[in-house]
Write a protein that holds these residues in place. Structure first.
Motif, PDB file in Angstrom:
ATOM      1  N   ASN A  68      27.392  42.144  36.394  1.00 18.83           N
ATOM      2  CA  ASN A  68      28.248  41.610  37.444  1.00 18.83           C
ATOM      3  C   ASN A  68      29.596  41.186  36.863  1.00 18.83           C
ATOM      4  N   GLY A  69      29.590  40.677  35.636  1.00 27.04           N
ATOM      5  CA  GLY A  69      30.829  40.281  34.976  1.00 27.04           C
ATOM      6  C   GLY A  69      31.777  41.454  34.774  1.00 27.04           C
ATOM      7  N   CYS A 102      33.220  42.371  38.206  1.00 27.87           N
ATOM      8  CA  CYS A 102      34.236  41.390  38.627  1.00 27.87           C
ATOM      9  C   CYS A 102      35.518  41.541  37.814  1.00 27.87           C
ATOM     10  N   ILE A 108      37.363  43.182  40.903  1.00 28.83           N
ATOM     11  CA  ILE A 108      37.629  42.068  41.803  1.00 28.83           C
ATOM     12  C   ILE A 108      38.766  41.187  41.308  1.00 28.83           C
ATOM     13  N   VAL A 109      38.758  40.834  40.023  1.00 21.69           N
ATOM     14  CA  VAL A 109      39.801  39.954  39.479  1.00 21.69           C
ATOM     15  C   VAL A 109      41.201  40.550  39.644  1.00 21.69           C
TER      16      VAL A 109
END
Length: 121
Positions: A100-101, A104, A108-109
């Motif tokens: 997930n990191g 993201c 996403i970031v």
């Protein structure tokens, strides 16, 4: 067949995707988020244990920038079977061992930073 090894890192995949877009004549002004209008991200989930126990097989493989679906077909004579491989280009392909990191950090970031800087989503 496509190699099953996943990306070294999601950030490397994004960098390669941006470099390829620049080589293809994309807009070259502003930040990386402004250069790209749409980033298609494909993330593969692993085959669940109960699926493997039923004899199901993994019909999707990921390689840098490509999601490939492997479909089994019956030959017209109804005696033989064959595989068709359909490849779909994606901006970022994350394999089944991605976290997930990584998702993201790579998808996403950058979008949130772009919006926080006044850009549109």
């Amino acid at each position: 067949p496509l190699p099953l090894a996943r990306e070294a890192s999601a950030e490397d995949a994004v960098r390669r995707s941006l470099a390829a877009e620049g080589a293809c004549g994309g807009q070259q002004q502003g930040s990386a988020a402004e250069k790209r209008r749409v980033l298609v991200v494909a993330r593969k989930r692993p085959l669940f244990e109960h699926e493997a126990a039923r004899g199901e097989f993994d019909a999707l493989s990921m390689s840098p920038g490509v999601a490939a679906v492997h479909v089994c077909h019956m030959a017209p004579d109804l005696k033989g079977m064959f595989m068709r491989h359909h490849e779909f280009g994606v901006g970022l392909a994350l394999g089944e061992s991605s976290t997930n990191g990584e998702l993201c950090a790579s998808a996403i970031v950058p979008l949130l930073e772009h919006v926080a800087a006044g850009g549109g989503a």
